[in-house]
Design a protein around this motif. Structure first.
Motif, PDB file in Angstrom:
ATOM      1  N   ILE A  18       0.839  -1.208   0.000  1.00 44.22           N
ATOM      2  CA  ILE A  18       0.000   0.000   0.000  1.00 44.22           C
ATOM      3  C   ILE A  18       0.871   1.254   0.000  1.00 44.22           C
ATOM      4  O   ILE A  18       0.590   2.224  -0.713  1.00 44.22           O
ATOM      5  CB  ILE A  18      -0.964  -0.027   1.196  1.00 44.22           C
ATOM      6  N   ALA A  19       1.936   1.238   0.792  1.00 46.91           N
ATOM      7  CA  ALA A  19       2.814   2.409   0.832  1.00 46.91           C
ATOM      8  C   ALA A  19       3.481   2.641  -0.518  1.00 46.91           C
ATOM      9  O   ALA A  19       3.668   3.793  -0.945  1.00 46.91           O
ATOM     10  CB  ALA A  19       3.865   2.236   1.922  1.00 46.91           C
ATOM     11  N   ARG A  20       3.834   1.561  -1.228  1.00 47.08           N
ATOM     12  CA  ARG A  20       4.529   1.693  -2.513  1.00 47.08           C
ATOM     13  C   ARG A  20       3.667   2.411  -3.548  1.00 47.08           C
ATOM     14  O   ARG A  20       4.188   3.015  -4.492  1.00 47.08           O
ATOM     15  CB  ARG A  20       4.920   0.316  -3.034  1.00 47.08           C
ATOM     16  N   LEU A  21       2.354   2.353  -3.387  1.00 46.50           N
ATOM     17  CA  LEU A  21       1.477   3.039  -4.339  1.00 46.50           C
ATOM     18  C   LEU A  21       1.754   4.536  -4.385  1.00 46.50           C
ATOM     19  O   LEU A  21       1.504   5.190  -5.402  1.00 46.50           O
ATOM     20  CB  LEU A  21       0.012   2.781  -3.981  1.00 46.50           C
ATOM     21  N   SER A  22       2.278   5.087  -3.289  1.00 47.51           N
ATOM     22  CA  SER A  22       2.627   6.512  -3.290  1.00 47.51           C
ATOM     23  C   SER A  22       3.790   6.804  -4.227  1.00 47.51           C
ATOM     24  O   SER A  22       3.976   7.952  -4.647  1.00 47.51           O
ATOM     25  CB  SER A  22       2.956   6.986  -1.872  1.00 47.51           C
TER      26      SER A  22
END
Length: 715
Positions: free
Chosen positions: A498-502
């Motif tokens: 989820i964090a990588r989506l940033s």
């Protein structure tokens, strides 16, 4: 670098001198090792203040990324229940709370194997009828800056909970027992245990491990519930400093197992569950270089031990032996197949589930148990080019289903129940849950693919990539993050972050370099990246970076590298080998002063590590080889050509001591490198505890990465 005085206090400016094999080395920053010294703490706090000042312009971006992570996360949620005994066990999370809550609810009937579902999880009500809260980590963590649960085991009769917590971050847990019927704590309390304690199937005893001064789990103990810990009995003490110990219970509940292992050798000792005070008996005596794991199975009415081993089988094979005579004849069940790395065999009443790796992907297959023995192996197939699959949450011997975890670089974490037919020819795969990603996440908006880089010696190294289709055009250079690890046969498998989506949603390509030293392509892939072939790990990563540039995915001044722990060693080595290829390097809890650590047998885990890195203390050729690549030893006097570097560490880390990145950063800065150090002052190797704290930590790192990449700060 201007703005921070890194000079040692006057009393400590005499460099520490180390001499081995006739080679004398002066180390001007070894004084940073004493974390009880106020001047050391002051130095780390000054580094933190400097890092905060140098990244102050990213404050709004950090906050924006944190809110992005939070807004994509379903904060109030429920895991898929797992049946054990007469209960469904699951965890709950609640908006605004740092930690999970462990719960259970009763099964509907003996043949109830379908996990209950909840249409709408309300924080104020039970998720399932009859819900019982077993452990609320939010309440337990009150008053502690750090909190981690290391043991969670319910007795076979469902009446007691064995649990252990760490409130410092040093991975030493206090073990306790909770009465699940009447409520409250029993008087049992054992401090300084390792994670992973278990109850005997009869619920009378707790078995746990303790660690020695080098943080090595070296002793298994038996504790009788209701007695003082001073009366606990040593079940096994491991004198060989290369080996660690652990304890477990077979799925059949027929045996307790004392597992003993080094990086290259293992030994199992079994205790009959119906006689938990019996002395453990050896399955196969340890033999240097032979690794094996043991599962109890009942095959055609006979008690057998399934053993996955590498004795004459580099990528391992599966055999079975009589439980009454483990040293007797071996029956080959799955023969060795070069390039197919057999990893585990899980025995159930009616089947064996096998996990292995082929072509750099994980695989799962079922081996039915028939009246005559074994049926035909059948592999489960998936249609994505890259994916990760494995068994997860299967405690029951008689269960008709097999719980699987699945995911890819575009498919969020997914839970299936797999119901193989009796013959294993066909099966039903039932979707139970896919990790929700809020805000309209569309997996079809992203592309994943595999490429192969050619290393200096001609070896093809796999690279996994993912990017957003509308923001990245293959062949047109884009900002790119290249991640790597490459040690301990640990594989970096595809998964959604989820964090990588940033990053992806700002047009950044994310790539994984599956370098040698990992386990993606079998045991040989690992062997070719350890000991005196360790340099392959570093040169493979450089080859991957060059390939991505040559193929038009990125350009050097828009590429960052990231790795942690042993992957942090990779980052430090790459910074020395090819600084011109990267705009920035993020090194998390980095093992960058490896030679100093591996030379000192009194440091945590050092002797255990000799099988992975070699023994420079006694072997001058290993000393010379390690000295040639260790990042701290090889910082040039003028490092101004280095890319920007961010090192993050934790004061209470017992695996990679904070002093390694602290010394490395000091030497880099002295040489003129643009480097920052961020030390978490109340955490361990895994970083801060609590999900909101972890999100903020990751937001800090991602904001720095985006700043280096000059990607999407305006969004």
């Amino acid at each position: 670098m201007p703005g921070l005085d890194i000079a040692a206090p006057a009393a400590k400016r005499v460099p520490f001198t180390r001499t081995h094999h006739g080679d004398s080395v002066q180390d001007p920053y070894e004084w940073l090792r004493d974390k009880e010294d106020p001047e050391v703490i002051a130095h780390l706090e000054a580094e933190n203040a400097y890092t905060e000042a140098q990244t102050a312009h990213l404050e709004q971006l950090r906050e924006r990324i944190f809110e992005e992570i939070r807004s994509r996360t379903q904060e109030t949620d429920l895991s898929v229940p797992v049946r054990e005994g007469r209960w469904w066990y699951y965890s709950r999370s609640f908006e605004g709370r740092q930690y999970g809550v462990q719960c259970r609810a009763p099964i509907a009937s003996d043949d109830d194997w379908t996990p209950p579902t909840v249409a709408d999880v309300d924080a104020g009500t039970p998720a399932l009828p009859g819900e019982q809260v077993l452990f609320d980590a939010n309440a337990e963590a009150e008053g502690h800056e750090f909190f981690r649960l290391g043991t969670f085991d319910v007795s076979a009769d469902d009446t007691m909970l064995l649990y252990a917590v760490d409130t410092v971050g040093d991975e030493r847990y206090t073990l306790r027992v909770r009465d699940l019927v009447n409520g409250g704590e029993l008087g049992d309390e054992v401090p300084n245990t390792a994670a992973g304690a278990v109850l005997s199937p009869d619920g009378r005893y707790a078995f746990y491990a303790t660690v020695d001064d080098a943080w090595r789990p070296d002793t298994i103990w038996r504790h009788e519930l209701g007695t003082d810990a001073s009366a606990d009995v040593v079940v096994h003490h491991e004198k060989d400093e290369r080996f660690w110990v652990g304890i477990g219970v077979s799925r059949s509940r027929g045996y307790l197992e004392v597992g003993i292992g080094s990086s290259i050798t293992s030994e199992s000792r079994l205790i009959p569950a119906d006689d938990p005070t019996a002395a453990p008996t050896v399955v196969w005596p340890r033999r240097e270089g032979v690794e094996y794991s043991v599962e109890h199975a009942v095959v055609a009415g006979d008690d057998r031990l399934l053993i996955v081993h590498n004795d004459g089988a580099e990528d391992f094979e599966l055999v079975d032996v009589a439980a009454s005579d483990p040293a007797g004849p071996r029956r080959i069940i799955l023969p060795h197949r070069p390039g197919v790395r057999l990893e585990s065999a899980d025995a159930f009443a009616s089947r064996v589930v096998v996990e292995y790796r082929r072509e750099a992907l994980t695989r799962v297959a079922v081996l039915p148990l028939t009246g005559d023995g074994y049926g035909q192996l059948r592999e489960l197939e998936f249609d994505e080019p890259l994916y990760t699959v494995g068994t997860s949450g299967n405690p029951e011997w008689e269960q008709p289903t097999v719980r699987l975890g699945y995911g890819s670089l575009v498919t969020p974490s997914t839970v299936y129940d797999w119901t193989p037919d009796a013959d294993g020819v066909s099966s039903e795969l039932r979707l139970l849950k896919r990790q929700p990603i809020l805000g309209g996440y569309d997996p079809d908006a992203y592309e994943q693919r595999r490429e192969w880089a050619r290393a200096d010696d001609g070896t093809l190294v796999p690279i996994s990539l993912v990017y957003r289709k509308d923001l990245v055009q293959p062949g047109t250079p884009a900002p790119l993050e290249l991640y790597g690890y490459g040690s301990y046969e640990h594989s970096i498998d595809p998964s959604v972050s989820i964090a990588r989506l940033s990053l992806l949603d700002r047009g950044v390509v994310f790539a994984i370099a599956h370098v040698r030293g990992g386990g993606e392509l079998g045991r040989r892939w690992y062997e070719d990246g350890k000991l005196t072939r360790k340099r392959n790990t570093f040169t493979d990563f450089v080859a991957c970076a060059k390939h991505l540039v040559e193929r038009g995915w990125t350009i050097p001044d828009r590429m960052v590298a990231e790795g942690g722990s042993a992957g942090g060693l990779l980052m430090g080595a790459v910074a020395n080998l090819a600084p011109q290829l990267f705009a920035g390097i993020l090194a998390a809890v980095p093992f960058v002063d490896a030679l100093t650590s591996i030379l000192d047998p009194d440091l945590p885990l050092t002797v255990i590590e000799w099988d992975e890195w070699g023994d420079p203390l006694h072997d001058p050729s290993v000393y010379e080889y390690m000295k040639s690549y260790t990042p701290y030893e090889n910082v040039p006097q003028d490092a101004r050509a280095y890319p920007r570097i961010l090192a993050v560490t934790s004061l209470n880390d017992t695996r990679v001591l904070y002093v390694e990145p602290a010394k490395w950063v000091a030497r880099l800065r002295e040489a003129g490198a643009p480097v920052l150090l961020k030390t978490e002052m109340s955490a361990g190797h895994g970083g801060v505890s609590g999900r909101y704290n972890s999100w903020r930590e990751r937001a800090f790192e991602l904001a720095w990465l985006l700043d280096v990449l000059r990607a999407g700060q305006e969004q």
